[in-house]
Design a protein around this motif. Structure first.
Motif, PDB file in Angstrom:
ATOM      1  N   ARG A  27       2.737 -56.082  -3.194  1.00  0.00           N
ATOM      2  CA  ARG A  27       2.217 -55.242  -1.944  1.00  0.00           C
ATOM      3  C   ARG A  27       1.924 -54.004  -3.034  1.00  0.00           C
ATOM      4  O   ARG A  27       2.667 -53.645  -3.731  1.00  0.00           O
ATOM      5  N   GLU A  28       0.803 -53.359  -2.817  1.00  0.00           N
ATOM      6  CA  GLU A  28       0.452 -52.149  -3.612  1.00  0.00           C
ATOM      7  C   GLU A  28       0.123 -51.052  -2.618  1.00  0.00           C
ATOM      8  O   GLU A  28      -0.753 -51.044  -1.944  1.00  0.00           O
ATOM      9  N   PRO A  29       0.810 -49.866  -2.867  1.00  0.00           N
ATOM     10  CA  PRO A  29       0.615 -48.554  -2.149  1.00  0.00           C
ATOM     11  C   PRO A  29      -0.755 -47.925  -2.150  1.00  0.00           C
ATOM     12  O   PRO A  29      -1.069 -48.075  -3.428  1.00  0.00           O
ATOM     13  N   GLY A  30      -1.211 -47.684  -1.090  1.00  0.00           N
ATOM     14  CA  GLY A  30      -2.607 -47.140  -1.073  1.00  0.00           C
ATOM     15  C   GLY A  30      -3.707 -48.331  -0.768  1.00  0.00           C
ATOM     16  O   GLY A  30      -4.947 -48.196  -0.626  1.00  0.00           O
ATOM     17  N   ILE A  71       9.782 -49.610   5.112  1.00  0.00           N
ATOM     18  CA  ILE A  71       8.440 -49.772   4.700  1.00  0.00           C
ATOM     19  C   ILE A  71       7.487 -48.843   5.442  1.00  0.00           C
ATOM     20  O   ILE A  71       7.523 -48.786   6.613  1.00  0.00           O
ATOM     21  N   THR A  72       6.809 -47.697   4.532  1.00  0.00           N
ATOM     22  CA  THR A  72       6.200 -46.627   5.259  1.00  0.00           C
ATOM     23  C   THR A  72       4.876 -47.065   5.342  1.00  0.00           C
ATOM     24  O   THR A  72       4.159 -47.137   4.251  1.00  0.00           O
ATOM     25  N   ARG A  78      -2.346 -47.935   5.746  1.00  0.00           N
ATOM     26  CA  ARG A  78      -2.281 -48.357   4.419  1.00  0.00           C
ATOM     27  C   ARG A  78      -0.591 -47.884   3.957  1.00  0.00           C
ATOM     28  O   ARG A  78      -0.005 -47.114   4.523  1.00  0.00           O
ATOM     29  N   LEU A  79      -0.286 -48.998   3.143  1.00  0.00           N
ATOM     30  CA  LEU A  79       1.248 -48.845   2.575  1.00  0.00           C
ATOM     31  C   LEU A  79       1.341 -47.716   1.777  1.00  0.00           C
ATOM     32  O   LEU A  79       0.526 -47.466   0.865  1.00  0.00           O
ATOM     33  N   LEU A  80       2.360 -46.869   1.983  1.00  0.00           N
ATOM     34  CA  LEU A  80       2.573 -45.738   1.328  1.00  0.00           C
ATOM     35  C   LEU A  80       3.811 -45.852   0.583  1.00  0.00           C
ATOM     36  O   LEU A  80       3.666 -45.625  -0.755  1.00  0.00           O
ATOM     37  N   LYS A  81       4.867 -46.608   0.883  1.00  0.00           N
ATOM     38  CA  LYS A  81       6.041 -46.856  -0.007  1.00  0.00           C
ATOM     39  C   LYS A  81       7.172 -47.932   0.760  1.00  0.00           C
ATOM     40  O   LYS A  81       6.959 -47.922   1.772  1.00  0.00           O
TER      41      LYS A  81
END
Length: 163
Positions: A27-30, A71-72, A78-81
């Motif tokens: 998983r990649e933030p953003g 998981i935010t 989109r994934l933040l963190k």
């Protein structure tokens, strides 16, 4: 003999950690989306409102695991963190007077909840592994009858001591 049960619990815990670490690495933030997160991690235990329209997904690895993930996901989907929240730093943030919900949002669902009616207390327990250690410990938040933290404690997990 209970020793095979201990090894089975450790193997299960290590298997979950290995899968989680692989899923986190992918998983990649953003870039990764809410759908990507749900595909790899499944249905969250709970969904909390985050800051600025974000949502925080709780992924619980208790009772046998030693981690819980928050998981935010941003308002854009989109994934933040990704945060592993069962840390000594987070335990230090649990303060006298905090509500049960505030603690749950910070640490995720506990591995065990025990009510002591005569004392008017409820204990929430989380199993965790301190940084740079192989030992598993137990963090406990003690709530009064008003569901507010009155104290916390950290010690050996009695369930592991009996095995």
């Amino acid at each position: 003999m209970r020793l095979p049960l201990v090894f089975a619990a450790i193997a299960l815990s290590l298997g979950l950690v290995a899968c989680d670490l692989q899923n986190i690495a992918e998983r990649e933030p953003g870039v990764s989306t809410e759908a990507d997160v749900r595909e790899k991690f499944g249905q969250p235990e709970a969904v909390w409102d985050g800051e600025d329209g974000a949502q925080v997904y709780e992924y619980n690895r208790q009772p046998e695991g030693v981690v819980n993930y928050m998981i935010t996901i941003g308002p854009d989907g989109r994934l933040l963190k990704i945060s592993q929240v069962l840390t000594e730093e987070n335990f230090a943030r649990v303060q006298t007077g905090m509500s049960m919900e505030q603690v749950r949002r910070l640490l995720g669902k506990p591995r065990a909840t025990t009510t002591y009616a005569l004392k008017g207390e409820t204990h929430y327990d989380w199993r965790f592994q301190p940084a740079n250690s192989t030992e598993m410990l137990l963090f406990t938040a003690v709530f009064n009858s008003d569901l507010r933290v009155v104290r916390t404690m950290t010690g050996r997990d009695p369930d592991l001591e009996r095995r």
